[in-house]
Design a protein around this motif. Structure first.
Motif, PDB file in Angstrom:
ATOM      1  N   GLN A   1    -101.421  46.738  41.661  1.00  0.00           N
ATOM      2  CA  GLN A   1    -100.325  46.160  42.430  1.00  0.00           C
ATOM      3  C   GLN A   1    -100.002  44.736  41.974  1.00  0.00           C
ATOM      4  O   GLN A   1     -98.820  44.378  41.842  1.00  0.00           O
ATOM      5  CB  GLN A   1    -100.688  46.174  43.920  1.00  0.00           C
ATOM      6  CG  GLN A   1    -100.724  47.588  44.521  1.00  0.00           C
ATOM      7  CD  GLN A   1    -101.335  47.620  45.912  1.00  0.00           C
ATOM      8  OE1 GLN A   1    -102.220  46.829  46.242  1.00  0.00           O
ATOM      9  NE2 GLN A   1    -100.853  48.555  46.737  1.00  0.00           N
TER      10      GLN A   1
ATOM     11  N   HIS B   1     -98.050  44.640  38.832  1.00  0.00           N
ATOM     12  CA  HIS B   1     -96.681  45.138  38.950  1.00  0.00           C
ATOM     13  C   HIS B   1     -95.851  44.348  39.959  1.00  0.00           C
ATOM     14  O   HIS B   1     -94.734  44.742  40.307  1.00  0.00           O
ATOM     15  CB  HIS B   1     -96.696  46.625  39.324  1.00  0.00           C
ATOM     16  CG  HIS B   1     -97.117  47.510  38.204  1.00  0.00           C
ATOM     17  ND1 HIS B   1     -98.447  47.664  37.844  1.00  0.00           N
ATOM     18  CD2 HIS B   1     -96.392  48.279  37.331  1.00  0.00           C
ATOM     19  CE1 HIS B   1     -98.519  48.503  36.809  1.00  0.00           C
ATOM     20  NE2 HIS B   1     -97.310  48.872  36.478  1.00  0.00           N
TER      21      HIS B   1
ATOM     22  N   ILE C   1     -96.126  43.698  43.221  1.00  0.00           N
ATOM     23  CA  ILE C   1     -95.875  44.175  44.575  1.00  0.00           C
ATOM     24  C   ILE C   1     -97.033  43.746  45.478  1.00  0.00           C
ATOM     25  O   ILE C   1     -98.067  43.278  44.995  1.00  0.00           O
ATOM     26  CB  ILE C   1     -95.704  45.716  44.624  1.00  0.00           C
ATOM     27  CG1 ILE C   1     -96.976  46.411  44.108  1.00  0.00           C
ATOM     28  CG2 ILE C   1     -94.498  46.131  43.807  1.00  0.00           C
ATOM     29  CD1 ILE C   1     -96.922  47.929  44.227  1.00  0.00           C
TER      30      ILE C   1
ATOM     31  N   CYS D   1    -102.083  52.767  48.910  1.00  0.00           N
ATOM     32  CA  CYS D   1    -101.099  53.476  48.088  1.00  0.00           C
ATOM     33  C   CYS D   1     -99.958  53.969  48.958  1.00  0.00           C
ATOM     34  O   CYS D   1     -99.910  55.134  49.348  1.00  0.00           O
ATOM     35  CB  CYS D   1    -101.762  54.635  47.338  1.00  0.00           C
ATOM     36  SG  CYS D   1    -102.507  54.115  45.785  1.00  0.00           S
TER      37      CYS D   1
ATOM     38  N   LYS E   1     -94.124  52.537  47.532  1.00  0.00           N
ATOM     39  CA  LYS E   1     -93.814  51.790  46.318  1.00  0.00           C
ATOM     40  C   LYS E   1     -94.904  51.943  45.276  1.00  0.00           C
ATOM     41  O   LYS E   1     -94.619  52.148  44.082  1.00  0.00           O
ATOM     42  CB  LYS E   1     -93.610  50.301  46.653  1.00  0.00           C
ATOM     43  CG  LYS E   1     -93.105  49.473  45.476  1.00  0.00           C
ATOM     44  CD  LYS E   1     -91.750  49.967  44.996  1.00  0.00           C
ATOM     45  CE  LYS E   1     -91.215  49.117  43.850  1.00  0.00           C
ATOM     46  NZ  LYS E   1     -89.911  49.623  43.355  1.00  0.00           N
ATOM     47  N   THR E   2     -96.167  51.859  45.707  1.00  0.00           N
ATOM     48  CA  THR E   2     -97.279  51.990  44.759  1.00  0.00           C
ATOM     49  C   THR E   2     -97.316  53.391  44.157  1.00  0.00           C
ATOM     50  O   THR E   2     -97.501  53.553  42.938  1.00  0.00           O
ATOM     51  CB  THR E   2     -98.620  51.681  45.457  1.00  0.00           C
ATOM     52  OG1 THR E   2     -98.567  50.359  46.004  1.00  0.00           O
ATOM     53  CG2 THR E   2     -99.773  51.753  44.471  1.00  0.00           C
TER      54      THR E   2
ATOM     55  N   GLU F   1     -94.832  55.392  43.772  1.00  0.00           N
ATOM     56  CA  GLU F   1     -93.706  55.514  42.845  1.00  0.00           C
ATOM     57  C   GLU F   1     -94.058  54.930  41.480  1.00  0.00           C
ATOM     58  O   GLU F   1     -93.775  55.529  40.436  1.00  0.00           O
ATOM     59  CB  GLU F   1     -92.475  54.798  43.410  1.00  0.00           C
ATOM     60  CG  GLU F   1     -91.790  55.536  44.543  1.00  0.00           C
ATOM     61  CD  GLU F   1     -90.618  54.748  45.108  1.00  0.00           C
ATOM     62  OE1 GLU F   1     -90.460  53.561  44.734  1.00  0.00           O
ATOM     63  OE2 GLU F   1     -89.875  55.306  45.931  1.00  0.00           O
ATOM     64  N   LEU F   2     -94.697  53.759  41.479  1.00  0.00           N
ATOM     65  CA  LEU F   2     -95.061  53.102  40.228  1.00  0.00           C
ATOM     66  C   LEU F   2     -96.150  53.866  39.480  1.00  0.00           C
ATOM     67  O   LEU F   2     -96.166  53.907  38.249  1.00  0.00           O
ATOM     68  CB  LEU F   2     -95.517  51.660  40.496  1.00  0.00           C
ATOM     69  CG  LEU F   2     -94.410  50.696  40.950  1.00  0.00           C
ATOM     70  CD1 LEU F   2     -95.008  49.373  41.408  1.00  0.00           C
ATOM     71  CD2 LEU F   2     -93.417  50.457  39.809  1.00  0.00           C
ATOM     72  N   ILE F   3     -97.048  54.495  40.242  1.00  0.00           N
ATOM     73  CA  ILE F   3     -98.101  55.299  39.630  1.00  0.00           C
ATOM     74  C   ILE F   3     -97.523  56.604  39.100  1.00  0.00           C
ATOM     75  O   ILE F   3     -98.058  57.209  38.172  1.00  0.00           O
ATOM     76  CB  ILE F   3     -99.243  55.558  40.637  1.00  0.00           C
ATOM     77  CG1 ILE F   3    -100.008  54.257  40.898  1.00  0.00           C
ATOM     78  CG2 ILE F   3    -100.220  56.618  40.136  1.00  0.00           C
ATOM     79  CD1 ILE F   3    -101.096  54.374  41.953  1.00  0.00           C
ATOM     80  N   GLY F   4     -96.405  57.033  39.690  1.00  0.00           N
ATOM     81  CA  GLY F   4     -95.757  58.256  39.244  1.00  0.00           C
ATOM     82  C   GLY F   4     -96.152  59.487  40.023  1.00  0.00           C
ATOM     83  O   GLY F   4     -96.133  60.605  39.499  1.00  0.00           O
TER      84      GLY F   4
ATOM     85  N   THR G   1     -93.930  60.816  46.701  1.00  0.00           N
ATOM     86  CA  THR G   1     -94.018  59.858  47.809  1.00  0.00           C
ATOM     87  C   THR G   1     -93.599  60.414  49.154  1.00  0.00           C
ATOM     88  O   THR G   1     -93.723  59.748  50.170  1.00  0.00           O
ATOM     89  CB  THR G   1     -93.144  58.626  47.521  1.00  0.00           C
ATOM     90  OG1 THR G   1     -91.784  59.060  47.369  1.00  0.00           O
ATOM     91  CG2 THR G   1     -93.589  57.926  46.256  1.00  0.00           C
TER      92      THR G   1
END
Length: 218
Positions: free
Chosen positions: A71, A74, A76, A82, A85-86, A88-91, A94
């Motif tokens: 985090q 990135h 945030i 998690c 947003k987290t 989403e960034l991890i892929g 959500t």
């Protein structure tokens, strides 16, 4: 005085329970969470060098610290949770992409999956959820998740106490995947465990696939 302390403790425990339930109900992982979503988080963070521990599906301090590092890198909020947003960034998924279903549908489906498929492989848990959704779309069944689940005699877990047990973390993830369109059952509208089935009729249903201990049928 003892009564006041007891009431304070009771309220505190209740508040913590509500907070934990809210985190799980949204499909977000935090310290104390377990299941396939946590394993996916750990594996991705391990691949990227943030996490050094075992990919065991247990969200402990090491996982939290790895999430915090991710985090921070990135830009945030580094809270070790998690959230949307987290993830989403991890892929990772959500939430529920299918707007036809509500949060209540999601939670009810997760409870059914947990009760019916506890201990089954993750694909088998998703498949149980998919069967419910396939019934919703089938003209021979009620046209809502609650209608399908509460249909008289449809699911034994409503009568043997399993439905009232705590919902497993993996069941929440499985419900989300099923609602988002995953169907390992390949369109099944029935399933059963051959080791415990007592109905001769269910054996007459055409077999589609077997996952874990369940046979999925049309």
């Amino acid at each position: 005085m003892k009564r006041v302390v007891s009431l304070i403790l009771t309220f505190s425990i209740f508040a913590l329970f509500l907070n934990f339930g809210a985190v799980r109900a949204n499909g977000y992982s935090a310290v104390g969470s377990r299941g396939s979503e946590v394993r996916n988080i750990q594996q991705r963070l391990k691949n990227w060098g943030y996490y050094k521990g075992a990919v065991d599906g247990i969200y402990g301090t090491a996982t939290k610290n790895a999430v915090i590092k991710f985090q921070k890198n990135h830009g945030i909020t580094a809270d070790g949770i998690c959230g949307r947003k987290t993830l989403e960034l991890i892929g990772l998924p959500t939430g529920i992409d299918n707007s036809s279903y509500s949060s209540s549908d999601y939670q009810l489906l997760a409870r059914l999956i947990s009760a019916e498929a506890r201990g089954e492989p993750y694909r088998g848990q998703v498949a149980v959820g998919a069967v419910v959704l396939n019934r919703v779309e089938h003209p021979s069944f009620p046209n809502s998740i609650s209608g399908v689940i509460y249909q008289s005699g449809a699911f034994s877990c409503l009568y043997d106490g399993q439905f009232d047990k705590p919902v497993s973390d993996s069941a929440y993830s499985a419900a989300r995947d099923a609602l988002n369109g995953m169907d390992p059952s390949s369109g099944a509208i029935y399933y059963f465990n051959p080791a415990t089935a007592t109905s001769k009729w269910i054996w007459s249903r055409p077999l589609i696939t077997t996952i874990g201990r369940h046979r999925f049928c049309s």
